[in-house]
Design a protein around this motif. Structure first.
Motif, short mmCIF file in Angstrom:
data_model
loop_
_atom_site.label_atom_id
_atom_site.label_comp_id
_atom_site.label_asym_id
_atom_site.label_seq_id
_atom_site.Cartn_x
_atom_site.Cartn_y
_atom_site.Cartn_z
N ALA A 186 37.04 63.84 52.87
CA ALA A 186 37.51 62.63 53.54
C ALA A 186 38.40 62.99 54.71
CB ALA A 186 38.25 61.75 52.55
N GLN A 187 39.30 63.96 54.48
CA GLN A 187 40.22 64.37 55.55
C GLN A 187 39.43 64.90 56.74
OE1 GLN A 187 43.60 63.84 54.86
NE2 GLN A 187 43.59 63.94 57.09
N ALA A 188 38.39 65.71 56.40
CA ALA A 188 37.58 66.30 57.47
C ALA A 188 36.90 65.21 58.30
CB ALA A 188 36.53 67.23 56.86
N TRP A 189 36.31 64.24 57.59
CA TRP A 189 35.65 63.14 58.32
C TRP A 189 36.62 62.40 59.21
CZ3 TRP A 189 32.66 61.05 53.48
CH2 TRP A 189 31.44 61.75 53.37
N VAL A 190 37.80 62.14 58.66
CA VAL A 190 38.79 61.40 59.43
C VAL A 190 39.19 62.18 60.68
CG1 VAL A 190 41.17 60.57 59.42
CG2 VAL A 190 39.70 60.13 57.46
N ASN A 191 39.40 63.49 60.50
CA ASN A 191 39.79 64.31 61.66
C ASN A 191 38.73 64.30 62.73
OD1 ASN A 191 42.15 64.95 60.44
ND2 ASN A 191 41.42 66.91 59.59
N LYS A 192 37.45 64.42 62.26
CA LYS A 192 36.34 64.43 63.21
C LYS A 192 36.31 63.11 64.00
CE LYS A 192 31.44 65.27 63.61
NZ LYS A 192 30.26 64.53 63.19
N ASP A 193 36.51 62.06 63.24
CA ASP A 193 36.48 60.74 63.87
C ASP A 193 37.58 60.61 64.91
OD1 ASP A 193 35.14 58.09 63.76
OD2 ASP A 193 37.19 57.40 63.35
N LYS A 194 38.77 61.12 64.54
CA LYS A 194 39.91 61.07 65.47
C LYS A 194 39.58 61.81 66.76
CE LYS A 194 43.98 60.63 62.52
NZ LYS A 194 44.97 61.43 61.76
N LYS A 195 38.97 63.02 66.56
CA LYS A 195 38.60 63.85 67.72
C LYS A 195 37.66 63.08 68.65
CE LYS A 195 38.54 68.85 67.05
NZ LYS A 195 37.71 69.93 66.49
N ASP A 196 36.61 62.52 68.02
CA ASP A 196 35.61 61.78 68.82
C ASP A 196 36.30 60.71 69.64
OD1 ASP A 196 33.76 63.33 67.69
OD2 ASP A 196 32.93 61.80 66.33
N HIS A 197 37.19 60.01 68.96
CA HIS A 197 37.85 58.90 69.65
C HIS A 197 38.71 59.41 70.79
CE1 HIS A 197 36.80 55.14 67.84
NE2 HIS A 197 36.72 55.77 66.65
N SER A 198 39.43 60.53 70.55
CA SER A 198 40.30 61.05 71.63
C SER A 198 39.45 61.52 72.79
CB SER A 198 41.19 62.18 71.10
OG SER A 198 40.36 63.22 70.62
N LYS A 199 38.26 62.11 72.46
CA LYS A 199 37.34 62.52 73.54
C LYS A 199 36.95 61.33 74.40
CE LYS A 199 34.57 66.51 72.27
NZ LYS A 199 33.30 66.86 71.61
N GLU A 200 36.51 60.29 73.67
CA GLU A 200 36.10 59.07 74.39
C GLU A 200 37.23 58.59 75.28
OE1 GLU A 200 34.61 55.95 71.87
OE2 GLU A 200 33.18 57.37 70.98
N GLY A 201 38.43 58.61 74.70
CA GLY A 201 39.61 58.18 75.46
C GLY A 201 39.77 59.02 76.72
N CYS A 202 39.59 60.38 76.61
CA CYS A 202 39.72 61.25 77.77
C CYS A 202 38.69 60.91 78.84
CB CYS A 202 39.53 62.71 77.36
SG CYS A 202 40.91 63.33 76.42
N GLU A 203 37.43 60.75 78.33
CA GLU A 203 36.38 60.46 79.31
C GLU A 203 36.66 59.16 80.05
OE1 GLU A 203 32.84 60.60 76.99
OE2 GLU A 203 32.99 62.78 76.79
N GLN A 204 37.09 58.19 79.26
CA GLN A 204 37.38 56.91 79.90
C GLN A 204 38.54 57.05 80.88
OE1 GLN A 204 37.95 54.24 76.68
NE2 GLN A 204 35.74 53.95 76.39
N GLY A 205 39.55 57.83 80.44
CA GLY A 205 40.73 58.03 81.28
C GLY A 205 40.35 58.80 82.52
#
Lengths: 237, 345
Positions: A218-237
């Motif tokens: 569960a922790q791994a999935w959550v971390n992966k999800d966080k990463k994806d979201h931060s990536k998206e945030g960077c791209e958008q930024g």
């Protein structure tokens, strides 16, 4: 003019003769029923908390139920619930009074039966309800279980998985709090589970077999999800 | 097409004569055949009419009417008839047995007799009587005696009341009925129905005699004991009037006779006022069927529109309104004819 009324009457019948007929050819055509139509009274077993308000509200003593109280348990459980529909006057009082919306009216209006006994509707406690609440008290219980023809142990395990899956689907915060620590992680996880069925079943399996593994995954999935979201945030930024 | 049925009749007679029968016997056989045909047509017609009436009533009340048996429920009446045929034939113990039993038979005989003079096409009256209209009116009023027989024979208060109402109604409405037809007879100059039809080849009499037509229509509705003048069988007061004690096929015979009378009166209306079998393109016998059905549809339309009229209103309407109007109509018609003759027409 004398006789004008007669002509008017003839006009009315002529007009109606060419209008669309109102008849519904019943067995073939079904009538349109409004949302709040009061057909057969039905009972949603898992929701019942055995408070007995419905039996008190009923003017005709249509409703009755049996309870059991297991040793050590705080609350009574409903064992069986009987709706003796022949006396029901569809007054809606029981439905209004029920605190958990356990009782409701269906749209089924074909209630005649061949014998008097068949009119009674008896709900027995579904066995999977007891399986779900094993060890826990406040779970919202599961619904349907498909039983494959395996050995008993296997069947029991599948049942448990199934039950936990439903629990995870309905009330994720509580069960996830046992494997994840931070509240944000729990929120992300529950969002993930609601969209991904595979993850849900995987996690349910691990929860039964090995809780540590489950928490790691569960922790791994959550971390992966966080990463994806931060990536998206960077791209958008 | 036009002479199809006539040719069939001629072929049959000549074939019979060629077999060595004397022409008198051939004519007799032909006459028997004609009557059989008429009775068959009547029976078949009633099956359709009852279905039609139920359909019309249904549509007017935004229902469907019979629609289960056969296409559009056409076979419903057949099923009903079969049911009536299998029902027990009950004769009340205190009834006047013979009168009770013969009343429906006489009723249907009288109803069928009416068809003897109606020209169902060009030269297609069974008997081309020179006093055809007179015959029609006199035979038509006989049916009331049969209703009185049924009412008296049943030994039942509802039956007798219904029958007496029927008689009172008939006596009152026979007069405007006959008077309304007099105008037509005066213009046509004949009581022969075929001659009256022939007199309309330029102009239908409904245009020359609109008041007579309306009077005839109202009086005929009352004569037929149909709504809104169905006091003799007002079911809310008299159960079924004179037919209360009848069951099964005897009751069905009354029903059959009533619808037969309806067809006859409608056929007479179309013969006298709507040009009978006259009409373009189609053969004459189809024209009279179309016109008769149109008139019958109007009868049904009236029945399913108007509420039943009260008995005293019914009487005063006949004596105080219809009879004076039809008398005035006769006077105006006579004066008009004299005037036009004076003008040299």
């Amino acid at each position: 003019m004398f006789g004008k009324g007669l002509l008017e009457g003839l006009g009315i019948t002529l007009k109606h003769a060419f209008e669309k007929d109102k008849t519904i050819q019943y067995p073939e055509e079904r009538p349109y029923l409004q949302d709040r139509f009061r057909g057969c009274l039905a009972f949603d077993f898992p929701k019942c908390i055995a408070c007995g308000l419905c039996t008190k509200a009923c003017p005709n003593n249509v409703l009755s139920f049996e309870t059991i109280k297991e040793e050590g348990a705080k609350k009574k459980k409903v064992q069986s619930y009987t709706i003796d529909l022949q006396y029901c006057l569809f007054c809606n009082l029981c439905v209004e009074v029920c605190p958990t919306n356990t009782l409701y009216f269906t749209h089924d209006f074909e209630l005649s039966t061949y014998s008097r006994q068949d009119i009674k509707i008896v709900y027995h406690r579904p066995p999977e309800l007891d399986l779900v609440v094993e060890g826990k008290e406040d779970e919202s219980p599961g619904v349907k279980v498909e039983l494959p023809d395996n050995s008993e142990a296997e069947a029991k395990r599948l049942k448990q998985i199934e039950a936990i899956k439903t629990v995870l689907g309905k009330n994720p915060q509580k069960s996830l709090s046992k494997i994840l620590t931070s509240e944000t992680d729990i929120a992300i996880m529950s969002a993930l589970l609601s969209t991904d069925d595979k993850k849900l079943s995987k996690l349910a399996e691990l929860l039964i077999d090995d809780r540590d593994k489950a928490s790691k995954l569960a922790q791994a999935w959550v971390n992966k999800d966080k990463k994806d979201h931060s990536k998206e945030g960077c791209e958008q930024g | 097409m036009e002479n199809l049925i006539l040719c069939m009749a001629h072929a049959l007679t000549s074939w019979l004569v060629s077999l060595g029968l004397s022409p008198w016997w051939a004519d007799l056989i032909l006459l028997t055949l004609q009557w059989t045909t008429i009775v068959m047509i009547i029976t078949f017609n009633v099956l359709i009419l009852i279905w039609l009436e139920r359909k019309v009533a249904g549509f007017m009340q935004e229902r469907l009417g019979p629609n289960r048996l056969g296409p559009f429920g056409l076979f419903q009446t057949i099923a009903d008839t079969l049911k009536l045929l299998t029902k027990e034939d009950i004769i009340p113990a205190r009834a006047d047995k013979w009168i009770f039993m013969t009343a429906p038979m006489f009723f249907i005989i009288v109803a069928v007799l009416l068809y003897a003079v109606i020209p169902m096409g060009k030269d297609m009256a069974v008997v081309d009587l020179n006093v055809g209209l007179f015959y029609f009116i006199s035979v038509g009023s006989l049916s009331t005696i049969c209703i009185l027989m049924a009412g008296w024979g049943s030994n039942n208060k509802w039956s007798l009341l219904g029958a007496m109402r029927s008689v009172a109604q008939m006596i009152s409405y026979e007069i405007p009925l006959a008077f309304s037809l007099l105008g037509v007879v005066m213009i046509a100059g004949s009581l022969n129905l075929s001659a009256i039809v022939a007199a309309q080849h330029k102009l239908w009499f409904i245009i020359l005699q609109p008041i007579a037509f309306v009077t005839y229509f109202i009086a005929a509705t009352a004569e037929l004991n149909r709504g809104p003048f169905d006091m003799p069988e007002a079911e809310q007061e008299l159960t079924a009037g004179a037919y209360t004690e009848y069951t099964g096929m005897r009751w069905a015979l009354f029903f059959l006779a009533e619808y037969t009378n309806l067809v006859a009166v409608s056929a007479l209306a179309s013969t006298l006022f709507l040009g009978g079998w006259l009409g373009p393109w189609l053969p004459s016998w189809i024209w009279i069927i179309i016109k008769t059905y149109m008139v019958m549809l109007i009868f049904m339309w009236l029945k399913w529109t108007f509420p039943r009229i009260r008995m005293d209103h019914l009487m005063s309407f006949s004596w105080k309104v219809l009879i004076p109007i039809s008398l005035i109509n006769i006077i105006i018609t006579g004066a008009g004819i004299q005037f036009l003759r004076g003008m040299g027409w």
